[in-house]
Design an enzyme around this catalytic site. Structure first.
Site, PDB file in Angstrom:
ATOM      1  CB  SER A  44      -0.958  -0.087   1.196  1.00 40.47           C
ATOM      2  OG  SER A  44      -1.952   0.893   1.111  1.00 40.47           O
ATOM      3  CG  ASP A 102      -7.097  -2.422  -3.845  1.00 44.60           C
ATOM      4  OD1 ASP A 102      -7.624  -1.462  -3.247  1.00 44.60           O
ATOM      5  OD2 ASP A 102      -5.929  -2.793  -3.653  1.00 44.60           O
ATOM      6  CG  HIS A 157      -5.954  -1.740  -0.103  1.00 46.14           C
ATOM      7  ND1 HIS A 157      -5.301  -1.407  -1.272  1.00 46.14           N
ATOM      8  CD2 HIS A 157      -5.247  -1.136   0.890  1.00 46.14           C
ATOM      9  CE1 HIS A 157      -4.264  -0.622  -1.004  1.00 46.14           C
ATOM     10  NE2 HIS A 157      -4.207  -0.454   0.300  1.00 46.14           N
TER      11      HIS A 157
HETATM   12  C1  MLT Z   1      -1.381   6.051  -0.137  1.00 41.46           C
HETATM   13  O1  MLT Z   1      -1.756   7.052   0.435  1.00 41.46           O
HETATM   14  O2  MLT Z   1      -0.199   5.755  -0.292  1.00 41.46           O
HETATM   15  C2  MLT Z   1      -2.442   5.135  -0.636  1.00 41.46           C
HETATM   16  O3  MLT Z   1      -3.668   5.783  -0.623  1.00 41.46           O
HETATM   17  C3  MLT Z   1      -2.509   3.880   0.123  1.00 41.46           C
HETATM   18  C4  MLT Z   1      -2.797   4.130   1.575  1.00 41.46           C
HETATM   19  O4  MLT Z   1      -3.978   4.235   1.935  1.00 41.46           O
HETATM   20  O5  MLT Z   1      -1.875   4.230   2.333  1.00 41.46           O
END
Ligand code: MLT
Length: 201
Positions: A102, A152, A183
């Protein structure tokens, strides 16, 4: 940067650099490293940015909208940290494979987008496109595994395919592993990443 370094039993195996998701810490992905390459040395890093007390690797303006200036600054910060950590811990800087989930996958992706020699390879679990309108470096010798979920809601299938295309156009050999899930990081995705890494090592 706050981190954990664990020397592995095989000093020729890829050095795994772990980047956690939003709200995680350097402890989170240690079991993943063990599952993917148990003999590797591991450097697990904590993001320097806090969002409501939750560690991240760069600032965002809202879900999926990144603070580009901070992303560029933090990407260099991580790049410089990897150089310094290799000297401090005595690992092979040229044999570094990133594993990110992520937000951690997004900082690893950003390393690929900005530096030709940042990583030997990358395993990106549920990544997004870190920046658009950028000329990517030559990634001919930098294979990438993308773990993506067909459902996702954060990293849409279209965005995963766009990332695959951008990296492939830069010369990278990209393998996308699809799950039917959302996700979350699944066991089968981790297993697929482990098999993929064996194939490129
Ligand atoms: C991010 O902010 O890098 C992406 O949205 C994934 C997350 O939720 O961290």
């Amino acid at each position: 940067m706050k981190h954990i370094y664990q020397q592995g039993s095989d000093l020729t195996a890829p050095v795994l650099v772990l980047f956690h998701g939003t709200g995680g810490t350097e402890q989170d992905l240690l079991p993943l490293a063990q599952a993917i390459s148990p003999t590797s040395s591991v450097l697990s890093v904590r993001g320097n940015v806090l969002e409501n007390g939750m560690p991240r690797f760069f600032r965002r303006l809202s879900e999926g909208i990144f603070d580009e200036e901070d992303l560029i600054f933090r990407t260099k910060e991580v790049y410089d940290f990897l150089d310094a950590a290799a000297v401090e811990h005595g690992f092979d800087r040229c044999n570094v494979v990133a594993i990110g989930y992520s937000n951690g996958a997004n900082i690893a992706g950003s390393l690929l987008f900005h530096y030709p020699d940042a990583l030997r390879a990358a395993i990106l679990h549920h990544p997004m496109v870190p920046r658009r309108g950028l000329q990517l470096p030559d990634l001919t010798n930098t294979p990438v595994f993308i773990g993506a979920g067909k459902n996702d809601p954060i990293c849409s299938p279209e965005e995963s395919e766009e990332l695959e295309r951008l990296l492939s156009d830069a010369g990278s050999d990209v393998h996308v592993h699809w799950e039917n899930s959302g996700h979350q990081l699944t066991r089968s995705e981790v297993f697929a990443a482990a098999e993929w890494l064996k194939g490129i090592s």
